[in-house]
Scaffold this motif. Structure first.
Motif, PDB file in Angstrom:
ATOM      1  N   HIS A 152      73.051 -72.394  39.939  1.00  0.00           N
ATOM      2  CA  HIS A 152      72.346 -73.433  39.185  1.00  0.00           C
ATOM      3  C   HIS A 152      72.900 -73.668  37.803  1.00  0.00           C
ATOM      4  O   HIS A 152      72.786 -74.748  37.259  1.00  0.00           O
ATOM      5  N   THR A 234      62.823 -80.529  40.985  1.00  0.00           N
ATOM      6  CA  THR A 234      62.883 -79.931  42.316  1.00  0.00           C
ATOM      7  C   THR A 234      63.374 -80.968  43.328  1.00  0.00           C
ATOM      8  O   THR A 234      63.086 -82.151  43.213  1.00  0.00           O
ATOM      9  N   LYS A 235      64.121 -80.473  44.300  1.00  0.00           N
ATOM     10  CA  LYS A 235      64.554 -81.317  45.410  1.00  0.00           C
ATOM     11  C   LYS A 235      64.786 -80.420  46.620  1.00  0.00           C
ATOM     12  O   LYS A 235      65.706 -79.591  46.618  1.00  0.00           O
ATOM     13  N   GLY A 236      63.936 -80.584  47.629  1.00  0.00           N
ATOM     14  CA  GLY A 236      64.039 -79.761  48.835  1.00  0.00           C
ATOM     15  C   GLY A 236      63.886 -78.285  48.514  1.00  0.00           C
ATOM     16  O   GLY A 236      63.188 -77.897  47.585  1.00  0.00           O
ATOM     17  N   GLU A 237      64.557 -77.446  49.282  1.00  0.00           N
ATOM     18  CA  GLU A 237      64.507 -76.001  49.079  1.00  0.00           C
ATOM     19  C   GLU A 237      65.653 -75.501  48.210  1.00  0.00           C
ATOM     20  O   GLU A 237      65.649 -74.361  47.765  1.00  0.00           O
ATOM     21  N   GLU A 238      66.636 -76.371  47.967  1.00  0.00           N
ATOM     22  CA  GLU A 238      67.846 -75.927  47.291  1.00  0.00           C
ATOM     23  C   GLU A 238      67.761 -75.991  45.770  1.00  0.00           C
ATOM     24  O   GLU A 238      68.352 -75.175  45.073  1.00  0.00           O
ATOM     25  N   HIS A 240      65.536 -76.072  42.292  1.00  0.00           N
ATOM     26  CA  HIS A 240      64.312 -75.877  41.515  1.00  0.00           C
ATOM     27  C   HIS A 240      64.739 -75.387  40.142  1.00  0.00           C
ATOM     28  O   HIS A 240      64.935 -74.201  39.914  1.00  0.00           O
TER      29      HIS A 240
END
Length: 250
Positions: A152, A234-238, A240
């Motif tokens: 990230h 945040t976007k989907g599970e990938e 945050h």
């Protein structure tokens, strides 16, 4: 008389058509000029020493023109592995579109320097790295993994754009620009978490998508003081991510 009137009418129509043609050409030129993106060339030394000031500079241009009127130029700096502890430094315009600042690093290590440039209704945020003092091999390996595997720190950038002055009791419009892997991040959920130190209740504000990678929202700060504005993406599970900035309300 009829021949003269007809001649005058034809001449008038010719002038109108020519004027319209020039207007369209002017509008087209203005449109092309507006679409031309700003460019920011970040200049940071590859190495520096602990306790000694390091010069940071960025040349901002648009085509062949130097941009002397950037709305904001800030350097965000963090030690690799500690993005949550990043520091923002305001740059000053010297001349010819050149914006400079200085940073004195207090610890050895590998650092990321990212410049946030807002100018002519556009935003760009290139980044680079600088090694301060003795840098362990492990830090270089971690940095390499970040760039190749999408940690990230190296892929998601969040930039809060707020008014120069905010007054208590008045609605403040704010925007967030989000990039992932140096490309605009679209279709994300972006929210503000707003609170003062020691305050139990946190206010949440959902932002609305604008153009690619930009999200907008507003908030009315109830009273004067210093507020924490934490941006959550945040976007989907990938993805945050979050970024914190302090806002002073008058």
């Amino acid at each position: 008389m009829k021949k003269i009137s007809l001649f005058m009418l034809v001449g008038f129509l010719a002038l109108v058509i020519a004027a319209c043609g020039n207007s369209n050409e002017d509008n087209g030129a203005k449109k092309d000029e507006k679409l031309e993106a700003i460019d920011a060339k970040l200049d940071v030394p590859e190495k520096g020493e602990k306790g000694e000031p390091v010069s940071l500079s960025t040349k901002v241009t648009k085509g062949d023109e130097n941009v002397d009127d950037a709305g904001e130029v800030k350097y965000e700096i963090w030690k690799n592995g500690h993005k949550d502890e990043s520091e923002m430094i305001e740059a000053k315009h010297e001349k010819g579109g050149l914006y400079k600042a200085e940073k004195t690093f207090q610890e050895d290590g590998l650092y990321t320097v990212q410049v946030h440039v807002t100018a002519r209704d556009m935003h760009t945020m290139p980044k680079t790295e600088i090694a301060i003092g003795e840098v362990g091999a492990g830090e270089h390996e971690e940095a390499g993994e970040d760039h190749h595997h999408g940690d990230h720190e190296s892929t998601v950038s969040i930039h809060l754009m707020k008014p120069d002055s905010i007054t208590a009791g008045e609605e403040a419009e704010m925007k967030v620009h989000v990039e992932n892997k140096e490309a605009a991040l679209e279709d994300a959920r972006v929210r503000f978490e707003i609170y003062q130190d020691g305050q139990e209740k946190h206010e949440w504000v959902d932002l609305t998508p604008d153009e690619a990678g930009k999200y907008s929202g507003s908030y009315t700060f109830p009273e004067k003081g210093s507020y924490n504005v934490q941006v959550h993406v945040t976007k989907g599970e990938e993805i945050h991510e979050h970024s914190m900035e302090t806002v002073d309300v008058q």
